[in-house]
Design an enzyme around this catalytic site. Sequence first.
Site, short mmCIF file in Angstrom:
data_model
loop_
_atom_site.label_atom_id
_atom_site.label_comp_id
_atom_site.label_asym_id
_atom_site.label_seq_id
_atom_site.Cartn_x
_atom_site.Cartn_y
_atom_site.Cartn_z
N HIS A 208 3.90 58.96 38.61
CA HIS A 208 5.11 59.73 38.96
C HIS A 208 6.34 59.16 38.28
O HIS A 208 6.31 58.07 37.70
CB HIS A 208 5.28 59.75 40.49
CG HIS A 208 5.49 58.41 41.12
ND1 HIS A 208 6.67 57.70 41.05
CD2 HIS A 208 4.64 57.62 41.84
CE1 HIS A 208 6.56 56.57 41.70
NE2 HIS A 208 5.33 56.48 42.19
N CYS A 224 1.14 52.79 42.89
CA CYS A 224 1.35 53.95 42.04
C CYS A 224 1.81 53.51 40.65
O CYS A 224 2.31 52.41 40.45
CB CYS A 224 2.39 54.88 42.65
SG CYS A 224 1.77 55.85 44.05
#
Length: 248
Positions: A208, A224
Amino acid sequence: MIHKTLLLTASLLLSFSQVTLAAERYQSRPPVIVSPDLTAPWVMQLGGAATRPVVYANPQPAQRVYQRQVIRRGQATRPLVQQAVTGRTNAPVRSQIEPMFLPQMVSYETKHRPGTIVIDTNNRFLYLVMENGQARRYGVGVGKPGFEWAGAHKVTRKAEWPNWTPPKEMIAREAAKGHYLPTHMAGGPENPLGARALYLGSTLYRIHGTNAPWTIGSGVSSGCIRMRNEDVVDLYERVKVGTTVIVI
């Protein structure tokens, strides 16, 4: 005796004359000139020599400026805007990333098929495998110590300006440190997931964007893979749902 009396009378007359002249001179008081260099109330300047100078023991903290990319739906990139962030002068924040973490084409020999994403967490690089031994390389931020992982997944979903719902474990973990996270945050420039997200398998991990671009090249996330907003938008447009992602 007469001589002394005359001298005393002359002295009194001279003194009276000086007082009279002074009174006439200052019938209208001169204006008070306030120094532009002082921020204290102006009345503090009226005490003359009896007034001690103002000392500012706690100067205002310096401002640091970083650049944030603003990207709107359906648009690849937009000009950078400046955001001022007040902080302590003894805790500098990196405002730019190293040039090696900027997107670039590199030679990359691999057994993986073109279109595969390979993430080298040790070196903080994401490779999008291309034809003819080439790859498009991006700098990334990865999991902090204790949150590293490796494996293979497929991109199962793509989202623009994704919402963020922190896991309960993360909320509790951060609360123990005195950091209180929201239970839900709508997508937008302030959202930690940034402009785009690629969801990996059935896990909570994603590739992301970020609202903290200066962290690229560091191990700072909870697992992440984060990218600059302009970089994740570029990657988002190049890959499809079903793309294989290899994390090493």
